[in-house]
Design a protein around this motif. Structure first.
Motif, PDB file in Angstrom:
ATOM      1  N   ALA A  10      -3.872  12.100 -12.016  1.00 54.52           N
ATOM      2  CA  ALA A  10      -3.486  10.777 -11.550  1.00 54.52           C
ATOM      3  C   ALA A  10      -2.416  10.593 -10.710  1.00 54.52           C
ATOM      4  O   ALA A  10      -2.253  10.109  -9.597  1.00 54.52           O
ATOM      5  CB  ALA A  10      -3.650   9.546 -12.719  1.00 54.52           C
ATOM      6  N   VAL A  63      -1.755   9.776  -6.711  1.00 59.82           N
ATOM      7  CA  VAL A  63      -0.774   8.481  -6.274  1.00 59.82           C
ATOM      8  C   VAL A  63       0.176   9.167  -5.240  1.00 59.82           C
ATOM      9  O   VAL A  63       0.337   8.361  -4.497  1.00 59.82           O
ATOM     10  CB  VAL A  63      -0.437   7.802  -7.446  1.00 59.82           C
ATOM     11  CG1 VAL A  63       0.864   6.836  -7.326  1.00 59.82           C
ATOM     12  CG2 VAL A  63      -1.344   7.023  -8.345  1.00 59.82           C
ATOM     13  N   PRO A 121      -2.297   2.038 -10.570  1.00 60.79           N
ATOM     14  CA  PRO A 121      -3.575   3.004 -10.603  1.00 60.79           C
ATOM     15  C   PRO A 121      -3.539   4.341 -11.445  1.00 60.79           C
ATOM     16  O   PRO A 121      -4.551   4.859 -11.765  1.00 60.79           O
ATOM     17  CB  PRO A 121      -3.327   3.477  -9.056  1.00 60.79           C
ATOM     18  CG  PRO A 121      -2.150   2.972  -8.842  1.00 60.79           C
ATOM     19  CD  PRO A 121      -1.796   1.898  -9.286  1.00 60.79           C
ATOM     20  N   TRP A 164      -5.383   3.224 -14.475  1.00 60.81           N
ATOM     21  CA  TRP A 164      -7.003   3.301 -14.223  1.00 60.81           C
ATOM     22  C   TRP A 164      -7.615   4.517 -14.151  1.00 60.81           C
ATOM     23  O   TRP A 164      -8.532   4.617 -14.858  1.00 60.81           O
ATOM     24  CB  TRP A 164      -7.289   2.313 -13.005  1.00 60.81           C
ATOM     25  CG  TRP A 164      -8.413   2.028 -12.769  1.00 60.81           C
ATOM     26  CD1 TRP A 164      -9.400   1.315 -13.491  1.00 60.81           C
ATOM     27  CD2 TRP A 164      -9.220   2.889 -11.809  1.00 60.81           C
ATOM     28  NE1 TRP A 164     -10.790   1.515 -12.765  1.00 60.81           N
ATOM     29  CE2 TRP A 164     -10.687   2.405 -12.061  1.00 60.81           C
ATOM     30  CE3 TRP A 164      -9.085   3.926 -10.687  1.00 60.81           C
ATOM     31  CZ2 TRP A 164     -11.669   2.988 -11.176  1.00 60.81           C
ATOM     32  CZ3 TRP A 164     -10.079   4.392 -10.032  1.00 60.81           C
ATOM     33  CH2 TRP A 164     -11.314   3.798 -10.134  1.00 60.81           C
ATOM     34  N   LEU A 165      -6.735   5.240 -13.316  1.00 60.71           N
ATOM     35  CA  LEU A 165      -7.197   6.813 -13.422  1.00 60.71           C
ATOM     36  C   LEU A 165      -7.220   7.605 -14.618  1.00 60.71           C
ATOM     37  O   LEU A 165      -8.031   8.471 -14.534  1.00 60.71           O
ATOM     38  CB  LEU A 165      -6.617   7.434 -12.031  1.00 60.71           C
ATOM     39  CG  LEU A 165      -6.898   6.918 -10.466  1.00 60.71           C
ATOM     40  CD1 LEU A 165      -5.696   7.657  -9.767  1.00 60.71           C
ATOM     41  CD2 LEU A 165      -7.947   7.238 -10.261  1.00 60.71           C
ATOM     42  N   SER A 224       2.714   1.223  -9.025  1.00 64.51           N
ATOM     43  CA  SER A 224       2.222   2.381  -9.137  1.00 64.51           C
ATOM     44  C   SER A 224       1.601   2.659 -10.324  1.00 64.51           C
ATOM     45  O   SER A 224       0.629   3.743 -10.513  1.00 64.51           O
ATOM     46  CB  SER A 224       3.016   3.450  -8.727  1.00 64.51           C
ATOM     47  OG  SER A 224       4.139   3.623  -9.479  1.00 64.51           O
TER      48      SER A 224
END
Length: 335
Positions: free
Chosen positions: A153, A157, A136, A139-140, A133
């Motif tokens: 973010a 998720v 992402p 990245w976000l 987890s």
């Protein structure tokens, strides 16, 4: 790290909470369907007495008590860390969506019947999901250091993981599979063994160590991100360590106990008025209070008379909502 003054707590707070956690652990050993006296339990702990008593103690009650303390401590400290880092009194360990993805990993193990292949498959997938987890999340939120980007973010998720869990329930091949998934998601410490303790212990130890590492940085962040940078706080590294600590610790507790809510949300509010309110000052008290609260709540699941066993996550929700609303109304001007 900036040279900040150490956080202060009332001198009695940590010893009192530690004693309360010990009392909760002892009470967890004494209470159960089979009545065992304190003398019988002590004889069992020292390797003497009735073999049946020793079996009950070491195979059922002691692992359950230890897990209650470990899970509660991680949830309490995780909630305190998230509220300090995000500067949001409504934050808890699930705000990043880590617990949701960990639960999704466990649901995958149940849905595809992988959990029946080996006892460690379910916790392994849950912990792996918690760690994955972070990808992402990083990245976000990569374009900014703002905590708002991390919250958004985390919402993304959590939404995706919740959709995945609902999809598994929707497509469950039979009602029994859906019931097994639902039962696990409700959270419980029932029928756990020392194998589960050894799964949770290293995860909780590593997670709490990473969260304690940045306690002073959380104090600096309470002044704002610009002020924290001026004081020499590396926000990117602090965020990475906190995310790793939450992922590893919460992944470990979700792997063995399922989804348990509200502990990480309400415990920091219970201890904050007894401290100087700096984020670092409530980390250890929140861990001790979380350990005591969750263990007493697990004790309550055994004492409340119900036709079917009461799940721990259900009880913590019922206990948590009124306590949280009380402190929300009482302390809203002090945050």
């Amino acid at each position: 790290m900036p040279n900040l003054p150490p956080a202060r707590n009332a001198a009695w707070l940590i010893p009192l909470l530690a004693a309360l956690a010990i009392v909760a652990g002892i009470a967890s050993l004494l209470v159960g369907p089979a009545h065992l006296s304190a003398a019988a339990l002590w004889a069992g702990l020292t390797g003497h007495g009735d073999p049946i008593v020793r079996a009950i103690l070491f195979q059922l009650r002691l692992p359950r008590a230890l897990l209650g303390l470990l899970v509660g401590a991680m949830l309490g400290m995780g909630g305190a860390s998230m509220q300090g880092y995000l500067r949001n009194p409504l934050a808890d360990p699930g705000v990043l969506g880590v617990s949701g993805v960990a639960a999704l990993g466990a649901v995958i193990a149940i849905y595809w019947q992988l959990a029946s292949a080996h006892p460690f498959v379910l916790p392994l997938l849950a912990i792996t999901g918690a760690l994955l987890s972070l990808l992402p999340l990083m990245w976000l939120s990569r374009r900014g250091e703002s905590t708002l980007s991390l919250i958004l973010a985390g919402v993304a998720v959590a939404t995706v993981s919740g959709a995945g869990i609902n999809l598994a329930l929707n497509l469950a091949p039979n009602p029994f599979a859906a019931m097994e998934i639902t039962t696990w998601l409700l959270g419980s410490l029932e029928d756990r063994s020392f194998g589960d303790v050894w799964i949770a212990l290293p995860c909780v130890a590593i997670g709490m160590a990473l969260l304690l590492w940045d306690g002073r940085a959380l104090d600096a962040l309470s002044l704002g991100e610009d002020a924290a940078r001026t004081l020499g706080v590396d926000l990117a590294r602090v965020r990475l360590r906190l995310m790793l600590g939450i992922a590893i610790g919460i992944g470990g507790v979700v792997a063995v106990a399922g989804s348990i809510g509200f502990v990480g949300l309400i415990v920091p509010h219970l201890v904050r008025p007894r401290t100087d309110r700096s984020p670092s000052a409530i980390l250890i008290p929140s861990a001790l209070a979380g350990a005591a609260l969750l263990t007493f709540a697990d004790l309550g699941t055994r004492l409340v008379p119900t036709a079917t066993p009461l799940k721990l996550g259900v009880l913590t929700a019922f206990l948590g909502v009124p306590v949280f609303l009380h402190y929300l109304l009482r302390e809203r001007r002090l945050w």
